[in-house]
Design a protein around this motif. Structure first.
Motif, PDB file in Angstrom:
ATOM      1  N   LYS A   1       0.840  -1.186   0.000  1.00  0.00           N
ATOM      2  CA  LYS A   1       0.000   0.000   0.000  1.00  0.00           C
ATOM      3  C   LYS A   1       0.876   1.236   0.000  1.00  0.00           C
ATOM      4  N   SER A   2       0.483   2.229  -0.740  1.00  0.00           N
ATOM      5  CA  SER A   2       1.258   3.461  -0.715  1.00  0.00           C
ATOM      6  C   SER A   2       0.969   4.204   0.587  1.00  0.00           C
ATOM      7  N   VAL A   3       1.988   4.922   1.052  1.00  0.00           N
ATOM      8  CA  VAL A   3       1.852   5.608   2.330  1.00  0.00           C
ATOM      9  C   VAL A   3       0.867   6.762   2.195  1.00  0.00           C
ATOM     10  N   GLY A   4       1.005   7.605   1.189  1.00  0.00           N
ATOM     11  CA  GLY A   4       0.092   8.715   0.968  1.00  0.00           C
ATOM     12  C   GLY A   4       0.188   9.761   2.060  1.00  0.00           C
ATOM     13  N   THR A   5      -0.630  10.777   1.954  1.00  0.00           N
ATOM     14  CA  THR A   5      -0.659  11.834   2.947  1.00  0.00           C
ATOM     15  C   THR A   5      -1.622  11.469   4.065  1.00  0.00           C
ATOM     16  N   PHE A   6      -1.513  12.181   5.156  1.00  0.00           N
ATOM     17  CA  PHE A   6      -2.399  11.943   6.293  1.00  0.00           C
ATOM     18  C   PHE A   6      -3.851  12.124   5.880  1.00  0.00           C
ATOM     19  N   TRP A   7      -4.154  13.243   5.214  1.00  0.00           N
ATOM     20  CA  TRP A   7      -5.547  13.525   4.829  1.00  0.00           C
ATOM     21  C   TRP A   7      -6.030  12.544   3.768  1.00  0.00           C
ATOM     22  N   GLY A   8      -5.131  12.078   2.931  1.00  0.00           N
ATOM     23  CA  GLY A   8      -5.505  11.065   1.943  1.00  0.00           C
ATOM     24  C   GLY A   8      -5.893   9.760   2.605  1.00  0.00           C
ATOM     25  N   ARG A   9      -5.150   9.356   3.637  1.00  0.00           N
ATOM     26  CA  ARG A   9      -5.475   8.124   4.376  1.00  0.00           C
ATOM     27  C   ARG A   9      -6.781   8.276   5.150  1.00  0.00           C
ATOM     28  N   VAL A  10      -6.985   9.454   5.765  1.00  0.00           N
ATOM     29  CA  VAL A  10      -8.222   9.695   6.518  1.00  0.00           C
ATOM     30  C   VAL A  10      -9.421   9.670   5.572  1.00  0.00           C
ATOM     31  N   THR A  11      -9.301  10.346   4.441  1.00  0.00           N
ATOM     32  CA  THR A  11     -10.388  10.355   3.457  1.00  0.00           C
ATOM     33  C   THR A  11     -10.668   8.946   2.949  1.00  0.00           C
ATOM     34  N   GLY A  12      -9.619   8.195   2.644  1.00  0.00           N
ATOM     35  CA  GLY A  12      -9.798   6.816   2.186  1.00  0.00           C
ATOM     36  C   GLY A  12     -10.475   5.952   3.223  1.00  0.00           C
ATOM     37  N   MET A  13     -10.105   6.112   4.496  1.00  0.00           N
ATOM     38  CA  MET A  13     -10.717   5.333   5.578  1.00  0.00           C
ATOM     39  C   MET A  13     -12.197   5.666   5.713  1.00  0.00           C
ATOM     40  N   ILE A  14     -12.542   6.942   5.593  1.00  0.00           N
ATOM     41  CA  ILE A  14     -13.955   7.344   5.676  1.00  0.00           C
ATOM     42  C   ILE A  14     -14.740   6.737   4.524  1.00  0.00           C
ATOM     43  N   LEU A  15     -14.214   6.833   3.309  1.00  0.00           N
ATOM     44  CA  LEU A  15     -14.928   6.298   2.149  1.00  0.00           C
ATOM     45  C   LEU A  15     -15.047   4.771   2.203  1.00  0.00           C
ATOM     46  N   GLU A  16     -14.001   4.090   2.683  1.00  0.00           N
ATOM     47  CA  GLU A  16     -14.056   2.628   2.770  1.00  0.00           C
ATOM     48  C   GLU A  16     -15.075   2.158   3.795  1.00  0.00           C
ATOM     49  N   ASN A  17     -15.359   2.960   4.806  1.00  0.00           N
ATOM     50  CA  ASN A  17     -16.287   2.564   5.867  1.00  0.00           C
ATOM     51  C   ASN A  17     -17.623   3.297   5.804  1.00  0.00           C
ATOM     52  N   LEU A  18     -17.876   3.963   4.702  1.00  0.00           N
ATOM     53  CA  LEU A  18     -19.115   4.707   4.531  1.00  0.00           C
ATOM     54  C   LEU A  18     -20.312   3.756   4.569  1.00  0.00           C
ATOM     55  N   VAL A  19     -21.305   4.096   5.367  1.00  0.00           N
ATOM     56  CA  VAL A  19     -22.565   3.358   5.417  1.00  0.00           C
ATOM     57  C   VAL A  19     -23.631   4.290   4.860  1.00  0.00           C
ATOM     58  N   LEU A  20     -24.317   3.850   3.829  1.00  0.00           N
ATOM     59  CA  LEU A  20     -25.310   4.675   3.151  1.00  0.00           C
ATOM     60  C   LEU A  20     -26.636   3.937   3.139  1.00  0.00           C
ATOM     61  N   THR A  21     -27.682   4.582   3.624  1.00  0.00           N
ATOM     62  CA  THR A  21     -29.028   4.017   3.571  1.00  0.00           C
ATOM     63  C   THR A  21     -29.973   5.122   3.125  1.00  0.00           C
ATOM     64  N   ILE A  22     -30.653   4.880   2.018  1.00  0.00           N
ATOM     65  CA  ILE A  22     -31.623   5.831   1.475  1.00  0.00           C
ATOM     66  C   ILE A  22     -32.903   5.051   1.228  1.00  0.00           C
ATOM     67  N   SER A  23     -34.041   5.638   1.593  1.00  0.00           N
ATOM     68  CA  SER A  23     -35.307   4.935   1.374  1.00  0.00           C
ATOM     69  C   SER A  23     -36.366   5.880   0.812  1.00  0.00           C
ATOM     70  N   ASN A  24     -37.384   5.261   0.219  1.00  0.00           N
ATOM     71  CA  ASN A  24     -38.547   5.973  -0.322  1.00  0.00           C
ATOM     72  C   ASN A  24     -38.162   7.029  -1.358  1.00  0.00           C
ATOM     73  N   ILE A  25     -37.611   6.571  -2.463  1.00  0.00           N
ATOM     74  CA  ILE A  25     -37.192   7.462  -3.545  1.00  0.00           C
ATOM     75  C   ILE A  25     -38.204   7.363  -4.686  1.00  0.00           C
ATOM     76  N   HIS A  26     -38.697   8.502  -5.144  1.00  0.00           N
ATOM     77  CA  HIS A  26     -39.586   8.545  -6.307  1.00  0.00           C
ATOM     78  C   HIS A  26     -39.255   9.807  -7.092  1.00  0.00           C
ATOM     79  N   ILE A  27     -38.720   9.618  -8.276  1.00  0.00           N
ATOM     80  CA  ILE A  27     -38.405  10.729  -9.180  1.00  0.00           C
ATOM     81  C   ILE A  27     -39.376  10.624 -10.346  1.00  0.00           C
ATOM     82  N   ARG A  28     -40.112  11.684 -10.608  1.00  0.00           N
ATOM     83  CA  ARG A  28     -41.164  11.645 -11.632  1.00  0.00           C
ATOM     84  C   ARG A  28     -41.056  12.859 -12.544  1.00  0.00           C
ATOM     85  N   TYR A  29     -41.237  12.607 -13.840  1.00  0.00           N
ATOM     86  CA  TYR A  29     -41.296  13.676 -14.839  1.00  0.00           C
ATOM     87  C   TYR A  29     -42.691  13.661 -15.442  1.00  0.00           C
TER      88      TYR A  29
END
Length: 141
Positions: A1-29
């Motif tokens: 793994k590349s060492v990268g910058t501190f903020w790059g590692r923090v951002t990567g850790m957040i994105l790797e552990n992101l939990v996303l839940t979305i419900s009741n979506i209706h898009i209408r034209y």
């Protein structure tokens, strides 16, 4: 793994552990003059990081394989050619608009009358990402 910058590692850790839940979506034209109503309904979308057995987990920087789980329930796409226009209807009060829109979406217990391009389906996807740069097994193309 590349060492990268501190903020790059923090951002990567957040994105790797992101939990996303979305419900009741209706898009209408709607096209009021032609009486056309088209839309996409999704009951829920869930994305999370899991372990190899599919249990939710936290991925730290020492993991070799990143497991992701995506579930989309009751995805439907419709194109109604003789649909009443909801946006100009005087029968629907603004406070009731959200409820009316959600009543038009399919659920496991009800299927509203639409001309479906994609009938309601549910999809589960499991993704495994190798986070190392070293190949430890043969790669085939």
């Amino acid at each position: 793994k590349s060492v990268g910058t501190f903020w790059g590692r923090v951002t990567g850790m957040i994105l790797e552990n992101l939990v996303l839940t979305i419900s009741n979506i209706h898009i209408r034209y709607e096209h009021a003059d032609m009486g056309i109503g088209a839309g996409v309904c999704i009951n829920s979308i869930a994305l999370r990081t899991t372990d190899a057995q599919g249990q939710p987990t936290f991925a730290d920087e020492n993991h070799l394989l990143l497991h992701k789980y995506l579930k989309i329930t009751d995805l439907a796409v419709y194109w109604d050619t003789s649909s009443p226009c909801l946006s100009t209807s005087s029968q629907i009060q603004p406070a009731d608009f959200t409820a009316t829109m959600m009543e038009m979406c399919p659920t496991p217990t009800k299927a509203p009358s639409h001309q479906y391009l994609l009938t309601p389906v549910s999809v589960t996807v499991r993704l495994i990402k190798n986070t190392t740069t070293v190949r430890t097994w043969p790669m085939y193309s």
